[in-house]
Design a protein around this motif. Structure first.
Motif, short mmCIF file in Angstrom:
data_model
loop_
_atom_site.label_atom_id
_atom_site.label_comp_id
_atom_site.label_asym_id
_atom_site.label_seq_id
_atom_site.Cartn_x
_atom_site.Cartn_y
_atom_site.Cartn_z
N TRP A 180 4.38 -67.84 -46.52
CA TRP A 180 5.64 -67.60 -47.24
C TRP A 180 6.72 -67.08 -46.28
N LEU A 181 6.37 -66.11 -45.44
CA LEU A 181 7.34 -65.52 -44.53
C LEU A 181 7.91 -66.57 -43.59
N SER A 182 7.05 -67.46 -43.11
CA SER A 182 7.49 -68.51 -42.18
C SER A 182 8.51 -69.43 -42.83
N LYS A 183 8.24 -69.85 -44.08
CA LYS A 183 9.16 -70.74 -44.79
C LYS A 183 10.49 -70.05 -45.09
N THR A 184 10.40 -68.80 -45.49
CA THR A 184 11.58 -68.08 -45.94
C THR A 184 12.52 -67.74 -44.79
N THR A 185 11.95 -67.46 -43.62
CA THR A 185 12.78 -67.03 -42.48
C THR A 185 12.94 -68.12 -41.43
N HIS A 186 12.36 -69.30 -41.69
CA HIS A 186 12.49 -70.46 -40.78
C HIS A 186 11.96 -70.15 -39.38
N MET A 187 10.82 -69.50 -39.32
CA MET A 187 10.21 -69.19 -38.03
C MET A 187 9.63 -70.45 -37.39
N ASP A 188 9.59 -70.43 -36.05
CA ASP A 188 8.96 -71.52 -35.32
C ASP A 188 8.54 -71.02 -33.94
N SER A 189 8.20 -71.94 -33.05
CA SER A 189 7.68 -71.54 -31.74
C SER A 189 8.73 -70.91 -30.83
N THR A 190 10.01 -70.99 -31.21
CA THR A 190 11.05 -70.36 -30.39
C THR A 190 11.21 -68.88 -30.69
N CYS A 191 10.50 -68.39 -31.70
CA CYS A 191 10.59 -66.96 -32.03
C CYS A 191 10.04 -66.12 -30.88
N VAL A 192 10.78 -65.07 -30.55
CA VAL A 192 10.31 -64.07 -29.59
C VAL A 192 10.38 -62.73 -30.31
N PHE A 193 9.22 -62.20 -30.64
CA PHE A 193 9.15 -60.96 -31.41
C PHE A 193 9.19 -59.74 -30.49
N GLY A 194 9.75 -58.67 -31.02
CA GLY A 194 9.68 -57.37 -30.36
C GLY A 194 8.85 -56.47 -31.25
N ASN A 195 7.58 -56.28 -30.89
CA ASN A 195 6.68 -55.50 -31.74
C ASN A 195 7.02 -54.01 -31.67
N GLN A 196 7.22 -53.41 -32.83
CA GLN A 196 7.46 -51.96 -32.92
C GLN A 196 6.31 -51.24 -33.59
N ALA A 197 5.77 -51.81 -34.63
CA ALA A 197 4.79 -51.10 -35.47
C ALA A 197 3.47 -50.92 -34.74
N PRO A 198 2.87 -49.74 -34.85
CA PRO A 198 1.50 -49.57 -34.33
C PRO A 198 0.56 -50.56 -35.00
N GLY A 215 2.76 -70.14 -32.35
CA GLY A 215 2.76 -70.25 -30.90
C GLY A 215 4.00 -69.58 -30.32
N ALA A 216 4.40 -68.46 -30.94
CA ALA A 216 5.56 -67.69 -30.49
C ALA A 216 5.11 -66.71 -29.41
N THR A 217 6.01 -65.81 -29.02
CA THR A 217 5.67 -64.76 -28.05
C THR A 217 6.02 -63.41 -28.65
N ASP A 218 5.15 -62.43 -28.44
CA ASP A 218 5.35 -61.09 -29.00
C ASP A 218 5.31 -60.06 -27.87
N TYR A 219 6.46 -59.41 -27.64
CA TYR A 219 6.53 -58.34 -26.65
C TYR A 219 6.22 -57.02 -27.32
N ILE A 220 5.24 -56.31 -26.80
CA ILE A 220 4.87 -55.00 -27.33
C ILE A 220 5.80 -53.98 -26.68
N ILE A 221 6.79 -53.54 -27.44
CA ILE A 221 7.86 -52.70 -26.88
C ILE A 221 7.33 -51.32 -26.53
N PRO A 222 7.58 -50.82 -25.31
CA PRO A 222 7.17 -49.47 -24.95
C PRO A 222 7.74 -48.45 -25.93
N ARG A 223 6.89 -47.57 -26.39
CA ARG A 223 7.28 -46.64 -27.45
C ARG A 223 8.46 -45.77 -27.06
#
Length: 505
Positions: A180-198, A215-223
């Motif tokens: 559902w989240l993917s359809k609603t926000t139009h996510m695809d492989s060009t997404c580059v996430f900045g992870n905040q949540a533990p 097949g996106a990329t997720d950067y685990i942001i330094p706290r």
């Protein structure tokens, strides 16, 4: 139909074997490396005998922790992230509840567990697990008997009795949410996430599984960057991060006009937030500098696979009174009940949830499970479970769900029934108030406002009278330099109550 989250990993590893999947300060895992490491871990865990109990992952946050999670899933089990910074007694209670035959650790956390006297034969260093071989036949046999309602993870939340509760969530619940989240926000492989949540906080499920699916990329942001907004924005630009699925508190923490002026994070195209009410001042600051980004308010307890409602912020809409929790996510139903009946127009009731998003219950705790996962009182023809959230809400004139407060935040003061959340919403409208929390000192019959920001008591009251009647004004104001947060990134109301309410009584 997707039945197991490993399908996400396997499809992305086939399409993008050399693309970075998860990146931390020290290391980067490509999808191919992640798949390989997860299969090695899964193969080793497959060799354990006995009941397939959840496997705690007791590691410092890093890209390799995702490999541990997926390795546990390959072994047909659920993973249970444990924060190494938790007090020892809490860790022990979680381990006791899970009663697992294996705990995955890194070298530092291995020493902590051994110092706690945990049985050595149950401690599995991740380095040793990754060093083994892959038995594709064994992994295939496990998958053959897996079904989508099997547990995927167990995440522990705070319990009102002081004992943590392990929320067990299935593959199906997460898959339905991510689709559902993917359809609603139009996510695809060009997404580059900045992870905040533990990773022990369910909000991290958004970027972890969206990364695996697309097949996106997720950067685990330094706290530490969350304390330095300008440096945070530089980090976002440096890595081309374009999607933020953050706790509201984190979105607020970095929202400094001077930082936006100095380094505007123009790559950001989606900001999805939740966990607490978003102050409109903060949202409008983000919208001022990133007017073309998509902003989405999301609501849902851990017991409902991350979120169960959403509202996409509309560009020209007046949100005086607060953002809506919105409408139900796909394959999720929301009931607002007053006792066992639906609320009438404008009436406040308890938000209840039904559908595939529901957790399977609290792990190894049937009594607590039976207390809140109950039969739908509106469906008498056959048994259907709903989850009673303990949150109060109502429908606005557009038919959208509005969050009012926690049930236990309704007070009786000066003969009036008052929702503390309504006062907090009004306070958030006032210039000079950054974050706020209202508590009730019942023995003293006082409403206590604890806030951060430059506004004085006099300035606050002058503005507050425009929003709420006098009987709802706080009787006491406590100004803090910084609002304390709990392990889930929300305002630490329990700690504030202990420090400023209970200590006086």
């Amino acid at each position: 139909m997707t039945r197991n989250v490993l399908e996400y990993l396997e499809q992305s590893a086939a399409r993008f074997p050399d693309k970075a999947a998860f990146v931390d300060e020290q290391a980067s895992l490509t999808f191919g490396q992640l798949s390989d490491a997860a299969k090695r871990i899964g193969t080793a865990l497959c060799r354990l005998d006995g009941e397939k109990r959840p496997v705690p992952v007791f590691m410092n946050k890093c890209a390799g922790e995702i490999a541990a999670f997926m390795g546990v899933v390959y072994a047909g089990r659920a993973y249970a992230p444990i924060d190494p910074q938790m007090p020892e007694k809490r860790v022990c209670r979680i381990l006791e509840t899970l009663d697992s035959d294996a705990v995955i650790v890194d070298s530092e956390c291995r020493q902590k567990l051994e110092a706690m006297g945990y049985p050595a034969e149950r401690i599995f260093p991740i380095e040793a697990l990754e060093a083994g071989g892959i038995d594709e036949g064994a992994l295939a046999r496990v998958r053959r008997f897996a079904i989508d309602c099997d547990l995927l993870y167990v995440i522990f939340t705070s319990g009102s009795t002081g004992y943590p509760k392990g929320v067990g969530v299935s593959h199906r619940a997460v898959i339905d949410f991510v689709e559902w989240l993917s359809k609603t926000t139009h996510m695809d492989s060009t997404c580059v996430f900045g992870n905040q949540a533990p990773f022990y906080f369910d909000m991290s499920v958004k970027d972890i599984y969206s990364t695996l699916k697309h097949g996106a990329t997720d950067y685990i942001i330094p706290r530490q960057l969350f304390n330095f907004p300008t440096e945070m924005f530089k980090y976002i630009l440096q890595h081309g991060i374009n999607t933020l699925a953050w706790a509201t508190s984190a979105v607020c923490l970095v929202a400094k006009e001077e930082s936006f002026e100095e380094v505007c994070p123009r790559t950001v195209r989606g900001v999805f937030f939740g966990g607490e009410a978003m102050p409109l001042k903060t949202l409008n600051l983000w919208r001022k500098y990133l007017p073309d980004a998509m902003y989405m308010n999301m609501y849902g307890p851990t017991e409902t696979a991350v979120d169960c409602t959403y509202h996409i912020v509309e560009r020209d809409r007046d949100y005086q009174g607060g953002l809506p929790a919105g409408l139900p996510c796909e394959n999720t139903g929301i009931l607002i009940l007053n006792g066992d009946r639906p609320v009438k127009d404008g009436e406040i009731g308890e938000i209840c949830v039904r559908g595939t998003s529901l957790a399977n219950g609290y792990y190894n705790d049937p009594e607590k499970t039976a207390g809140v996962f109950v039969r739908n009182p509106l469906q008498r023809a056959y048994p259907e479970l709903i989850y009673r959230t303990g949150d109060n809400g109502y429908y606005n004139e557009r038919g959208e769900i509005m969050f009012a407060s926690r049930k236990d935040d309704q007070i009786k003061h000066m003969g009036y029934r008052i929702e503390l959340g309504e006062i907090e919403t009004a306070l958030s409208e006032i210039g000079g108030v950054e974050r706020c929390c209202c508590l009730f000192d019942k023995p003293g019959d006082k409403i206590v406002c604890i806030y951060t920001g430059a506004a004085t008591r006099k300035e606050i009251l002058l503005e507050l009278k425009k929003y709420v009647p006098k009987y709802m004004w706080p009787n006491k104001f406590i100004q803090l330099a910084e609002m304390p947060l709990n392990i889930n990134g929300k305002i630490d109301r329990t700690g504030l109550k202990a420090a400023y309410i209970d200590v006086e009584n």
